[in-house]
Structures are given as structure tokens and as C-alpha cells.
Design a protein around this motif. Structure first.
Motif, short mmCIF file in Angstrom:
data_model
loop_
_atom_site.label_atom_id
_atom_site.label_comp_id
_atom_site.label_asym_id
_atom_site.label_seq_id
_atom_site.Cartn_x
_atom_site.Cartn_y
_atom_site.Cartn_z
N GLY A 400 2.05 -31.98 -15.43
CA GLY A 400 1.45 -32.49 -14.21
C GLY A 400 2.37 -32.27 -13.04
N VAL A 401 2.09 -32.98 -11.94
CA VAL A 401 2.90 -32.90 -10.72
C VAL A 401 3.72 -34.16 -10.59
N ASP A 402 5.02 -33.99 -10.40
CA ASP A 402 5.91 -35.14 -10.21
C ASP A 402 5.51 -35.84 -8.91
N PRO A 403 5.09 -37.10 -8.95
CA PRO A 403 4.63 -37.77 -7.72
C PRO A 403 5.73 -37.99 -6.69
N GLU A 404 7.00 -37.87 -7.10
CA GLU A 404 8.08 -38.08 -6.15
C GLU A 404 8.51 -36.77 -5.48
N THR A 405 8.59 -35.70 -6.26
CA THR A 405 9.06 -34.42 -5.70
C THR A 405 7.91 -33.49 -5.33
N GLY A 406 6.74 -33.70 -5.89
CA GLY A 406 5.62 -32.82 -5.62
C GLY A 406 5.74 -31.46 -6.27
N ILE A 407 6.54 -31.36 -7.37
CA ILE A 407 6.78 -30.10 -8.06
C ILE A 407 6.15 -30.18 -9.45
N TYR A 408 5.59 -29.06 -9.92
CA TYR A 408 5.02 -29.01 -11.27
C TYR A 408 6.09 -29.35 -12.31
N ASN A 476 -5.74 -15.22 -0.18
CA ASN A 476 -6.92 -16.02 -0.51
C ASN A 476 -6.59 -17.02 -1.61
N GLN A 477 -7.22 -18.19 -1.55
CA GLN A 477 -6.96 -19.25 -2.51
C GLN A 477 -8.27 -19.89 -2.96
N PRO A 478 -8.31 -20.40 -4.19
CA PRO A 478 -9.48 -21.15 -4.63
C PRO A 478 -9.58 -22.48 -3.89
N ALA A 479 -10.76 -23.04 -3.86
CA ALA A 479 -11.01 -24.23 -3.04
C ALA A 479 -10.27 -25.46 -3.55
N PHE A 480 -9.96 -25.52 -4.88
CA PHE A 480 -9.42 -26.77 -5.41
C PHE A 480 -7.99 -27.06 -4.94
N ILE A 481 -7.32 -26.11 -4.27
CA ILE A 481 -5.94 -26.36 -3.84
C ILE A 481 -5.88 -27.38 -2.71
N SER A 482 -7.04 -27.72 -2.15
CA SER A 482 -7.03 -28.67 -1.02
C SER A 482 -6.56 -30.05 -1.44
N GLY A 483 -6.51 -30.33 -2.74
CA GLY A 483 -6.02 -31.65 -3.20
C GLY A 483 -4.55 -31.62 -3.54
N GLN A 484 -3.73 -30.96 -2.71
CA GLN A 484 -2.32 -30.78 -3.03
C GLN A 484 -1.50 -32.04 -2.72
N GLU A 493 -3.16 -32.84 -8.50
CA GLU A 493 -3.17 -31.79 -9.51
C GLU A 493 -2.45 -30.54 -9.01
N MET A 494 -2.33 -30.39 -7.70
CA MET A 494 -1.69 -29.22 -7.12
C MET A 494 -0.38 -29.64 -6.46
N GLN A 495 0.69 -28.87 -6.72
CA GLN A 495 1.97 -29.22 -6.14
C GLN A 495 1.99 -28.96 -4.63
N GLN A 496 3.09 -29.28 -3.99
CA GLN A 496 3.22 -29.11 -2.55
C GLN A 496 3.14 -27.63 -2.19
N PHE A 497 2.64 -27.36 -0.98
CA PHE A 497 2.55 -25.99 -0.49
C PHE A 497 3.94 -25.50 -0.07
N THR A 498 4.11 -24.19 -0.10
CA THR A 498 5.35 -23.60 0.41
C THR A 498 5.02 -22.23 1.00
N ALA A 499 5.66 -21.95 2.13
CA ALA A 499 5.49 -20.64 2.77
C ALA A 499 6.47 -19.63 2.21
N GLY A 500 7.28 -20.05 1.23
CA GLY A 500 8.23 -19.14 0.61
C GLY A 500 9.67 -19.56 0.78
N TYR A 501 9.88 -20.74 1.39
CA TYR A 501 11.25 -21.17 1.67
C TYR A 501 11.68 -22.32 0.78
N ASN A 502 10.85 -22.70 -0.18
CA ASN A 502 11.19 -23.78 -1.11
C ASN A 502 11.36 -23.15 -2.49
#
Length: 587
Positions: A400-408, A476-484, A493-502
Motif C-alpha cells: 500500500g501507500v505509507d500514509p506518512e511519507t506518501g511512498i509505495y 497520459n495517465q489513467p483517471a484513477f491517479i486523481s486519488g493520490q 491508493e496512489m502515491q504522491q506525484f513527482t515531476a522527477g525530482y523525488n
């Protein structure tokens, strides 16, 4: 396309590159791919009866295929700001010719006596296939209108000039023994030879034995089961071979480098000599029950099969220090395929003007790796497991996703405190089909005829996650990522977004792509074919008929698969939807 992408065309109707800041995807339409294919297929079958019980037979065939194709890359595909002219335009051409012939002489002898019949067949097969391929690359033209004229190019390279030959021959014999037209025994033996193996391994022997009992012809069964119009038990066991690999795989070969030294084109080694591998073998066992009911209005077949394949012809990986990536060889593994197959054909309704028939087939296949010597020390150690199907995938197990760090988070199988391959890619998923089959129906009413076929498969497969860009990056991304995940404490269910710097998020997403999250139910039901036909009522036309028909392929699909087409799990092009309309006239 990103929502803030520039317009594809400017006000003048030409491709818009936004002053060199935009890679216009429609620019590829400037290039063209042209292909012209010609096929000639000829077959003949000749037979001659020497004596009442002795006949000669010969099958012969010839096939010729000529392919001419080209792909252009004009300078207009690129941004005008680059300053390219037709001197940068290029073309790739490929001419391929394939010719093959086959000749099969046979002699058949039938010896009937009393209540017994013996059929003896002796035959041979001679086959040859030749492939000629010539490929060119040309660059630099005074004008794009000359791009198809190779003589007008500044640079002309021969990329491939090859000729390949394949020869195959076999000698075979068959004895068929029949007693009272109810008890049948069949013995077959053959010796096959292929030019694809080295000296000493080109020939191999194969054999098969089969038997059948037409119990529906027994008088006692006929009296006890009057509704049984046909009954047959059959079984067989045999060994078959396979030589379906490329030509010259056992030879040490060289190819041109495309570069010159002192004006001489160089050569480089491309394959290691290995004449020790031979025919792949497959031991096959099958048994079946065939039933015909109610004057054969209902026909049912139950079949069980068990096949064991060994000496698989594969490219075995080599260490990079050898200078070669693989070597063609026989794999010392045993793979077992078993399964049940069921088919039913029925005439549901039949009258003077109406007829309805149905055909159903169902397969329940199973596959497993029986034996693999030294699997743990081979290059396949992280791919296969003895006792498991070949279609398994070893994956990370997503927790799952760690609720504190937001990482898988993933399961740490070896308990070392870090997630790494291959030690923590131990979650296995079988992507082999569990079952597949089809249901077809045919209905006719007077001059109208309707046919349709539904096909179905139950399996798991890779979804759209595998190969996609990390959410937060351009793509392009599937619609379910909106619950990040967005802030500490979020249950997502989806970890935090990153533009490539994390880096942590990027590493976790790369592991996510190769976890059980990338697998979804790929089961589907597809309307594969449907056709509607009308036969024109022609008077005084015993030998003349005219039918008008409309048919479609791949019309509908029903699935919960998270991705594109569940049948096309690799690649990008799903089965094409086709519509055909035609007239069939017989005179």
C-alpha cells in the motif's frame, strides 16, 4: 497531447512547430510507407491405381512471394528552423523474394480379408525454401520528387544482401489394422531430416501408436441405448519433432560492419559455431470419447491430452565477456502441458424453412515446468520455478501507500530492510489462460442466413501501469491517479506525484510497475464474427446461385481489463474491426 500543447496546424494550414519549441506528432505523416506483395500458390494431386488394392499418389506444391517495400523520411518531417533541405531526405527500400516447393510421393496398399482390413502406406517428403533479401538506404536528393530514384541519391548503402536456403526431407510409413469395422490400431514411424542442424544431428526418428473402438456399432449397446447413433473411444501416444528455428543457427557466421578500413569493408562475428544441438521433441498422449446422439443431431467430444516437451530450441544467454549475447542450443528442461477439451455441435431446430444449429468448444489448459537441471545456477533462476507454469511472473508484492511519507510500500521477503531485485520479487502471478473457447450459432430462415461467433478467455495480464510514466511527469495517465496521496495522514491508493525530482518516489514507482499492481483481470468475451446473407430466389437455376452478404469481425468486446485490448497484451495494435460486403455468384 498535454492540454497546453500548441495547435497542430498554423493559420496557413501547415504543420506548426511553434518556432522550434514543439515536436509536432503529425510530422511523421510526411513520410510514407509503400508495399507491394505478389503471391503465387500452386498445388496438384495426382493418383494412379496400379492394381485393385495398390495405388500411387503424389502431392506437389509451389509457392512464390515477391515483396517490394519502401519507407521515406523527407526533410519536411522536421522543424523548418533546423534548416534541413532535401539533401537530408532519405529512403529505405527492401526487396524480398521467397520461393518454396514440396513434393510428396506415396504408395498405398489395402489388403482386405475375412472381417479384417489392413492399410499400408509408405511415403516421403522433399521440401526446399529459398529467401533472397536486398535492402538499400539512400540519402541526399536534389529534390524530394526524386526520393524514389536511388540513382539520384548522394549516399547509397546496401544494408542487407542475403540468400538463405532451407531443405527438409522425411520418410514415413503407416500401418492401419481394422477388425469388424469397430476395432482399429494405427502404427506410424518416420525419419525426418533438416538442414537447420549440424552434421550428425540432422536426422531423427519419430513414431506414434493409436487405437480406437467404435462401441456404438456393438449390437448390445445399440439395443440398450437406442438414442446413441455414434460412439467412439480413441487414444494415442507418440513423439513428434520440431525444427522451427532460423537457418544456419549452428554455423559460425560473420556480417559486414558497414564501416571501411583502408577502403575495405570490414566483417564482424555474429554467431558461435555449435553443431551439437538437434531436434526438439514432444511426447504426446491423448484420449477422447466421441458421441453422436439422436441421429447425430447432437455430437459431443470429450478429450484429455498430456504433452511433454524437451530439448527446447532456445537461445541460451551467454556472459558478455564472450562477445555474444546468446548461443543456440537445446535446453535441458521438461515442460508439461495437460488439459481437457470439450466440443458440442447440435441441430437445435430443423424444419422446411428454418434451421438453427450451435457449436460450442471449451479448453482447460494447464502448464508446468517439470524438470530443469541446475535451475538455480542458470540465467533462468529468476524467471522459472519447478512445478509452476511457464507463464508466471515474479513481482514485488504491493502492500500500500505509507500514509506518512506518501511512498509505495512493498513486502520485504528477505527481511534485510530494503526492497531490491531479485530477492524481493517473489510474488508469483500466473498469466497463462485458465480457459478459453467459443460459442457460434447459425440460423437460416428461407433465403436468409445469420451466423455469429462469441469467443471468451479467462486469464490475467499486464495492465496500463507497465511502461507508463510516473504521475506528475509529462504523459497520459489513467483517471484513477486523481486519488493520490497529498499530505501526511492521507489514506490513498496512489502515491504522491513527482515531476522527477523525488528519487524515493521515482524508485518506488519503478518497483510499482513490476509489482502485482501491474496485473489485472484480462478476461474477455468478444463478438468475433457476425454475418448476414441473402440468397436471391432464381427461377430455373439448378446450377446457378447468387448470394449477397455482409459480415463484420471484432464487433464488440466485454471486459473489466484495466488497459487497452485484453487480447493484445503486448504491442499497440488491437484486433482490427472489419466490415465486408460482397456478392457470391456460382454458375
Amino acid at each position: 497531447m498535454p492540454p497546453n500543447a500548441p495547435a497542430l496546424y498554423d493559420e496557413a494550414g501547415t504543420l506548426n512547430f511553434e518556432n522550434g519549441t514543439f515536436a509536432n506528432p503529425l510530422a511523421h505523416l510526411e513520410g510514407k510507407y509503400l508495399t507491394n506483395r505478389s503471391n503465387l500458390i500452386a498445388n496438384t494431386r495426382l493418383s494412379y491405381l496400379l492394381f485393385p488394392n495398390l495405388s500411387l499418389l503424389a502431392n506437389a506444391g509451389y509457392t512464390s512471394t515477391i515483396l517490394d517495400e519502401s519507407r521515406t523520411n523527407p526533410h519536411t518531417k522536421y522543424d523548418p528552423a533546423s534548416g534541413l533541405t532535401s539533401s537530408s531526405s532519405s529512403i529505405y527500400t527492401n526487396d524480398a523474394n521467397r520461393a518454396s516447393w514440396i513434393f510428396e510421393p506415396q504408395i498405398n496398399y489395402t489388403y482386405p480379408f475375412s472381417n479384417t482390413t489392413i492399410d499400408i502406406l509408405l511415403g516421403a517428403t522433399y521440401q526446399k525454401q529459398t529467401d533472397n533479401i536486398l535492402s538499400h538506404f539512400a540519402r541526399g536528393f536534389a529534390s524530394n520528387s526524386l526520393i524514389y530514384n536511388l540513382a539520384a541519391a548522394n549516399t547509397l548503402l546496401v544494408q542487407r544482401d542475403s540468400k538463405e536456403e532451407y531443405k527438409y526431407q522425411a520418410f514415413f510409413g503407416r500401418i492401419n489394422y481394422k477388425l469388424f469395422d469397430r476395432y482399429i490400431i494405427n502404427l506410424t514411424g518416420r525419419r525426418d531430416g533438416s538442414s537447420r542442424f549440424g552434421p550428425g544431428n540432422r536426422y531423427a526418428n519419430f513414431w506414434a501408436i493409436g487405437g480406437a473402438w467404435l462401441f456404438g456399432e456393438e449390437s448390445g449397446i445399440k439395443n440398450a441405448l437406442p438414442f446413441l447413433s455414434f460412439g467412439k473411444l480413441r487414444a494415442g501416444y507418440g513423439i513428434t519433432g520440431n525444427d522451427q528455428i532460423g537457418d544456419y543457427q549452428y554455423l559460425e557466421t560473420y556480417s559486414t560492419t558497414g564501416a571501411t578500413y583502408n577502403g575495405i569493408s570490414g566483417l564482424k562475428p555474429t554467431r558461435i559455431f555449435n553443431a551439437d544441438f538437434g531436434w526438439e521433441t514432444n511426447k504426446k498422449l491423448n484420449a477422447a470419447l466421441e458421441l453422436g446422439l439422436i441421429n447425430n443431431r447432437v455430437n459431443i467430444v470429450f478429450e484429455y491430452y498430456k504433452n511433454r516437451s524437451s530439448n527446447q530450441l532456445v537461445g541460451i544467454p551467454l556472459p558478455g565477456t564472450t562477445g555474444f549475447s546468446v548461443i543456440q542450443s537445446n535446453l535441458e528442461a521438461v515442460v508439461e502441458n495437460t488439459g481437457f477439451e470439450f466440443s458440442l455441435n447440435s441441430i437445435n431446430l430443423k424444419s422446411k424453412n428454418f434451421r438453427w444449429s450451435t457449436a460450442i468448444n471449451l479448453s482447460l489448459p494447464k502448464n508446468r515446468l517439470v524438470d530443469f537441471p541446475n535451475l538455480e545456477g542458470s540465467t533462468y533462476a529468476n524467471q522459472y520455478v519447478i512445478g509452476e507454469p511457464l507463464g508466471i511472473k515474479k513481482l514485488y508484492h504491493l502492500i500500500g501507500v505509507d500514509p506518512e511519507t506518501g511512498i509505495y510500500q512493498f513486502e520485504d521477503y528477505n527481511g534485510d530492510g530494503k526492497i531490491s531485485a531479485p530477492d524481493d520479487r517473489q510474488y508469483t502471478v500466473d498469466t497463462s489462460p485458465k480457459l478459453f473457447g467459443g460459442i457460434s450459432n447459425s440460423l437460416s430462415l428461407k433465403n436468409w442466413e445469420l451466423n455469429f461467433l462469441f469467443q471468451f478467455t479467462k486469464r490475467q495480464g499486464n495492465n496500463y501501469i507497465l511502461g507508463s510514466a510516473a504521475p506528475g511527469q509529462m504523459g497520459n495517465q489513467p483517471a484513477f491517479i486523481s486519488g493520490q496521496w497529498q499530505q501526511p495522514g492521507d489514506q490513498a491508493e496512489m502515491q504522491q506525484f513527482t515531476a522527477g525530482y523525488n528519487p524515493e518516489a521515482l524508485i518506488a514507482f519503478s518497483q510499482y510497475m513490476f509489482s502485482n499492481a501491474s496485473i489485472s483481470d484480462a478476461s474477455f468475451v468478444r463478438l468475433r464474427n457476425a454475418s448476414l446473407a441473402y440468397s436471391l430466389p432464381l427461377k430455373n437455376s439448378d446450377n446457378t446461385s447468387c448470394k449477397i452478404y455482409l459480415q463484420g469481425e471484432n464487433l464488440l468486446v466485454f471486459t473489466n481489463f484495466k488497459g487497452g485490448d485484453p487480447e493484445q497484451l503486448t504491442g499497440f495494435l488491437p484486433p482490427l474491426r472489419k466490415f465486408t460486403m460482397g456478392i457470391q455468384l456460382s454458375i
